[in-house]
Design an enzyme around this catalytic site. Sequence first.
Site, PDB file in Angstrom:
ATOM      1  N   ARG A   1      -3.662   3.316  19.243  1.00 39.81           N
ATOM      2  CA  ARG A   1      -3.967   1.913  18.936  1.00 39.81           C
ATOM      3  C   ARG A   1      -2.922   1.044  19.631  1.00 39.81           C
ATOM      4  NH1 ARG A   1      -4.254   3.564  12.695  1.00 39.81           N
ATOM      5  NH2 ARG A   1      -6.355   4.447  12.709  1.00 39.81           N
TER       6      ARG A   1
ATOM      7  N   LYS B   1      -0.191   4.052   3.740  1.00 44.55           N
ATOM      8  CA  LYS B   1       0.821   5.102   3.958  1.00 44.55           C
ATOM      9  C   LYS B   1       1.786   4.734   5.090  1.00 44.55           C
ATOM     10  CE  LYS B   1      -2.405   8.148   4.761  1.00 44.55           C
ATOM     11  NZ  LYS B   1      -3.583   7.274   4.602  1.00 44.55           N
TER      12      LYS B   1
ATOM     13  N   ARG C   1      -7.403  -4.714   9.405  1.00 43.69           N
ATOM     14  CA  ARG C   1      -6.539  -4.006  10.358  1.00 43.69           C
ATOM     15  C   ARG C   1      -7.142  -4.021  11.770  1.00 43.69           C
ATOM     16  NH1 ARG C   1      -4.706   2.150   9.153  1.00 43.69           N
ATOM     17  NH2 ARG C   1      -6.704   2.603  10.153  1.00 43.69           N
TER      18      ARG C   1
ATOM     19  N   ARG D   1     -14.510   6.534   7.320  1.00 44.49           N
ATOM     20  CA  ARG D   1     -13.246   6.513   6.580  1.00 44.49           C
ATOM     21  C   ARG D   1     -13.475   6.136   5.117  1.00 44.49           C
ATOM     22  NH1 ARG D   1      -8.248   6.039  10.179  1.00 44.49           N
ATOM     23  NH2 ARG D   1      -9.029   6.884  12.116  1.00 44.49           N
TER      24      ARG D   1
ATOM     25  N   ALA E   1      -4.934   2.966   2.844  1.00 48.10           N
ATOM     26  CA  ALA E   1      -4.259   2.749   1.547  1.00 48.10           C
ATOM     27  C   ALA E   1      -2.872   2.161   1.731  1.00 48.10           C
ATOM     28  CB  ALA E   1      -4.175   4.057   0.770  1.00 48.10           C
TER      29      ALA E   1
HETATM   30  N1  LIG Z   1       0.225  -3.525  -0.467  1.00 38.53           N
HETATM   31  C1  LIG Z   1      -0.498  -4.042   0.538  1.00 38.53           C
HETATM   32  N2  LIG Z   1      -1.081  -5.234   0.383  1.00 38.53           N
HETATM   33  C2  LIG Z   1      -1.826  -5.769   1.383  1.00 38.53           C
HETATM   34  N3  LIG Z   1      -2.048  -5.183   2.587  1.00 38.53           N
HETATM   35  C3  LIG Z   1      -1.497  -3.969   2.772  1.00 38.53           C
HETATM   36  C4  LIG Z   1      -0.690  -3.339   1.776  1.00 38.53           C
HETATM   37  N4  LIG Z   1      -0.282  -2.149   2.251  1.00 38.53           N
HETATM   38  C5  LIG Z   1      -0.796  -2.043   3.496  1.00 38.53           C
HETATM   39  N5  LIG Z   1      -1.519  -3.130   3.815  1.00 38.53           N
HETATM   40  C6  LIG Z   1      -2.271  -3.377   5.052  1.00 38.53           C
HETATM   41  O1  LIG Z   1      -3.421  -2.530   4.984  1.00 38.53           O
HETATM   42  C7  LIG Z   1      -3.726  -2.003   6.266  1.00 38.53           C
HETATM   43  C8  LIG Z   1      -3.750  -0.476   6.172  1.00 38.53           C
HETATM   44  O2  LIG Z   1      -2.417  -0.018   5.969  1.00 38.53           O
HETATM   45  P1  LIG Z   1      -1.885   1.268   6.741  1.00 38.53           P
HETATM   46  O3  LIG Z   1      -2.277   1.219   8.178  1.00 38.53           O
HETATM   47  O4  LIG Z   1      -0.447   1.383   6.416  1.00 38.53           O
HETATM   48  O5  LIG Z   1      -2.733   2.390   5.995  1.00 38.53           O
HETATM   49  P2  LIG Z   1      -2.706   3.969   6.164  1.00 38.53           P
HETATM   50  O6  LIG Z   1      -2.867   4.536   4.814  1.00 38.53           O
HETATM   51  O7  LIG Z   1      -1.507   4.377   6.932  1.00 38.53           O
HETATM   52  O8  LIG Z   1      -4.011   4.212   7.015  1.00 38.53           O
HETATM   53  P3  LIG Z   1      -4.367   5.437   7.989  1.00 38.53           P
HETATM   54  O9  LIG Z   1      -4.439   6.636   7.120  1.00 38.53           O
HETATM   55  O10 LIG Z   1      -5.683   5.033   8.570  1.00 38.53           O
HETATM   56  O11 LIG Z   1      -3.296   5.553   9.017  1.00 38.53           O
HETATM   57  C9  LIG Z   1      -2.685  -2.521   7.228  1.00 38.53           C
HETATM   58  O12 LIG Z   1      -3.228  -3.611   7.948  1.00 38.53           O
HETATM   59  C10 LIG Z   1      -1.541  -2.976   6.322  1.00 38.53           C
HETATM   60  O13 LIG Z   1      -0.831  -4.067   6.871  1.00 38.53           O
HETATM   61  N1  LIG Z   2      -4.486  16.956   8.155  1.00 38.62           N
HETATM   62  C1  LIG Z   2      -3.831  16.041   8.867  1.00 38.62           C
HETATM   63  N2  LIG Z   2      -4.110  14.736   8.724  1.00 38.62           N
HETATM   64  C2  LIG Z   2      -3.409  13.852   9.434  1.00 38.62           C
HETATM   65  C3  LIG Z   2      -2.389  14.238  10.322  1.00 38.62           C
HETATM   66  N3  LIG Z   2      -1.872  13.130  10.902  1.00 38.62           N
HETATM   67  C4  LIG Z   2      -2.524  12.090  10.350  1.00 38.62           C
HETATM   68  N4  LIG Z   2      -3.444  12.513   9.474  1.00 38.62           N
HETATM   69  C5  LIG Z   2      -4.362  11.723   8.650  1.00 38.62           C
HETATM   70  O1  LIG Z   2      -5.431  11.277   9.440  1.00 38.62           O
HETATM   71  C6  LIG Z   2      -5.988  10.127   8.840  1.00 38.62           C
HETATM   72  C7  LIG Z   2      -6.299   9.098   9.888  1.00 38.62           C
HETATM   73  O2  LIG Z   2      -5.139   8.681  10.549  1.00 38.62           O
HETATM   74  P1  LIG Z   2      -5.197   7.455  11.604  1.00 38.62           P
HETATM   75  O3  LIG Z   2      -3.806   7.354  12.144  1.00 38.62           O
HETATM   76  O4  LIG Z   2      -6.216   7.810  12.624  1.00 38.62           O
HETATM   77  O5  LIG Z   2      -5.612   6.250  10.813  1.00 38.62           O
HETATM   78  C8  LIG Z   2      -4.979   9.635   7.807  1.00 38.62           C
HETATM   79  O6  LIG Z   2      -5.487   9.953   6.525  1.00 38.62           O
HETATM   80  C9  LIG Z   2      -3.758  10.470   8.076  1.00 38.62           C
HETATM   81  O7  LIG Z   2      -3.038  10.747   6.900  1.00 38.62           O
HETATM   82  C10 LIG Z   2      -2.122  15.633  10.459  1.00 38.62           C
HETATM   83  O8  LIG Z   2      -1.261  16.084  11.211  1.00 38.62           O
HETATM   84  N5  LIG Z   2      -2.857  16.471   9.713  1.00 38.62           N
END
Ligand SMILES: Nc1ncnc2c1ncn2[C@@H]1O[C@H](COP(=O)(O)OP(=O)(O)OP(=O)(O)O)[C@@H](O)[C@H]1O
Ligand SMILES: Nc1nc2c(ncn2[C@@H]2O[C@H](COP(=O)(O)O)[C@@H](O)[C@H]2O)c(=O)[nH]1
Length: 205
Positions: free
Chosen positions: A52, A25, A145, A156, A23
């Site tokens: 990664r 984050k 990504r 996921r 999404a």
């Molecule tokens: N508003 C947006 N518009 C287009 N692309 C986006 C936007 N926000 C994030 N992205 C892209 O979408 C992908 C997913 O974003 P990100 O890794 O921040 O998600 P996340 O919620 O942290 O995922 P996870 O929970 O798996 O760690 C990334 O490649 C990022 O560059």
């Molecule tokens: N319950 C918890 N969820 C966590 C924690 N750290 C990350 N996360 C969540 O895992 C997924 C996948 O993360 P990714 O880095 O493998 O893409 C994502 O929704 C994170 O918010 C934690 O400590 N506790």
Amino acid sequence: MRDSAIKAMAGPRPVVLSGPSGAGKSTLLKKLMKEYDSVFGFSVSHTTRNPRPGEENGRDYHYVTREVMQAGIDNGDFIENAEFSGNMYGTSKAAVQDVQAKNLICILDIDMQGVRNIKRTDLNPIYISIQPPSMEILEKRLRDRKTESEESLQRRLRAARVDMEFSKEPGVFDVIIVNDVLEESYGQLRNALLEVSYRTQTYIK
Ligand SMILES: Nc1ncnc2c1ncn2[C@@H]1O[C@H](COP(=O)(O)OP(=O)(O)OP(=O)(O)O)[C@@H](O)[C@H]1O
Ligand SMILES: Nc1nc2c(ncn2[C@@H]2O[C@H](COP(=O)(O)O)[C@@H](O)[C@H]2O)c(=O)[nH]1
């Protein structure tokens, strides 16, 4: 789990960011940390998944084996932990305490199981949900990504459907941000956090 050790460390109210994988984050958090590194601190979780490319041990996650993680859980070192997409994730007490000791607003990036579990603790954070504009866009972002195998991607996406329903439950989240145009979503997050920082008297400009 109620935990007086965490409550005793309580400074400014922490912030939980949650929402489906992909999404946005981490993208939003990185922008925030870059702009406000003297206000917010990231709670570095533990995970059993592999790093990664570009991720750093101790900065993005503490990368551990299942055995080490389970031993920490059994020892009571974690505030919450969850199994997500075939890996273990968890927030250690130390991760939150490290941030709070610096008098920074602690930000946790956790999944919905983590949200449910944190609600049973004394941490009392502000809950913010980051949602994708649609499942189609979420899938495209996750595919672009290029971090997931097809199996992991499908897991996921399944979790994301449940997550998007969960976020609609009344009272779960204080703020819901639909991350469509990044700069607009970042503005919304910044405004929501501004309010938190005023309420907790940790001012950001
Ligand atoms: N508003 C947006 N518009 C287009 N692309 C986006 C936007 N926000 C994030 N992205 C892209 O979408 C992908 C997913 O974003 P990100 O890794 O921040 O998600 P996340 O919620 O942290 O995922 P996870 O929970 O798996 O760690 C990334 O490649 C990022 O560059
Ligand atoms: N319950 C918890 N969820 C966590 C924690 N750290 C990350 N996360 C969540 O895992 C997924 C996948 O993360 P990714 O880095 O493998 O893409 C994502 O929704 C994170 O918010 C934690 O400590 N506790």
